[in-house]
Design an enzyme around this catalytic site. Sequence first.
Site, PDB file in Angstrom:
ATOM      1  N   ALA A  69      -1.091  -3.982  -4.565  1.00  0.00           N
ATOM      2  CA  ALA A  69      -0.478  -4.820  -5.598  1.00  0.00           C
ATOM      3  C   ALA A  69      -1.539  -5.640  -6.320  1.00  0.00           C
ATOM      4  O   ALA A  69      -2.551  -6.048  -5.736  1.00  0.00           O
ATOM      5  CB  ALA A  69       0.563  -5.750  -4.977  1.00  0.00           C
ATOM      6  N   GLY A 106      -1.436  -0.948  -0.157  1.00  0.00           N
ATOM      7  CA  GLY A 106      -0.465  -0.235  -0.974  1.00  0.00           C
ATOM      8  C   GLY A 106      -0.956   1.108  -1.450  1.00  0.00           C
ATOM      9  O   GLY A 106      -0.158   2.017  -1.695  1.00  0.00           O
ATOM     10  N   GLU A 121      -3.004  -5.067   6.203  1.00  0.00           N
ATOM     11  CA  GLU A 121      -2.105  -6.190   5.922  1.00  0.00           C
ATOM     12  C   GLU A 121      -2.082  -7.239   7.030  1.00  0.00           C
ATOM     13  O   GLU A 121      -1.974  -8.445   6.750  1.00  0.00           O
ATOM     14  CB  GLU A 121      -0.688  -5.670   5.674  1.00  0.00           C
ATOM     15  CG  GLU A 121      -0.473  -5.054   4.293  1.00  0.00           C
ATOM     16  CD  GLU A 121      -0.882  -3.606   4.194  1.00  0.00           C
ATOM     17  OE1 GLU A 121      -0.582  -2.971   3.159  1.00  0.00           O
ATOM     18  OE2 GLU A 121      -1.520  -3.087   5.147  1.00  0.00           O
TER      19      GLU A 121
END
Length: 262
Positions: free
Chosen positions: A70, A113, A136
């Site tokens: 993102a 992502g 993450e």
Amino acid sequence: MDIVNKGPLLVRRHGDHVAVVTLNRPEVHNAISAVMSEALERAVEDIEADSTIRVAVLSAAGGRSFCAGADLSEVAAGKGALIARPRTGFAGFVRAERTKPWIAAVDGAALGGGTEISLACDMIVAGDGARFGLPEVRRGIFAGAGGVIRLSRSVSRPIAMEMLTVGAPVTAARAAEICLINRVVPAGTALDEAIAMADQIADNAPIAVRESIRLLRLAADGDEPRLWEENACSRDVIVASEDAREGPRAFMEKRKPVWSGR
């Protein structure tokens, strides 16, 4: 389907039956913006609606990065919710309904992502300089765009556990060894190889290919709706935590995060 230039997304036809879709924001490592998500969602719909297209290839411009995930500048500006489309999820792609095979052509880094978008495709061809990873947990969040759900369908449970909890990237060679990807080719040639594979698929009987894919996905993904519900529950728990705020803050301040476990 005609050639379309949608700014952050390029769509072109290769031959009679293959569509090539290119993430086109190389200046920001092809990070996913709200505009790109909307364009990719529409591209999937257009490809589904075009009966002459039998296979799609998803690539990225620039060669340095496939996708960095993102666009954090848009997330910081409060546009993060627009990057995940209501019906099709992150990038307008990870939960999109598709009946045709998609091949990811990955050169450079596909982290976070970027790996999740790759896993949402049916096959992955990677240049030998590519890297894959789901970091993450190092930021106090989790791979909620399908990474947790799909990883164990590609690799063994212990490998998936390591990638998700350690958060370290793997090379293309290692990704092939653990069956995360289909093929490794010299850097800069992933797109050519993916198109060659797409041509081979497009030469086959389209109904037979479509039904084979439908049954394979059903066998592998039959419990996916329930898993996405659980994914949403985990996301809500994590987003409400103090650690989810500490991780991005520490990253921006270039320091090691101090986890509270709350």
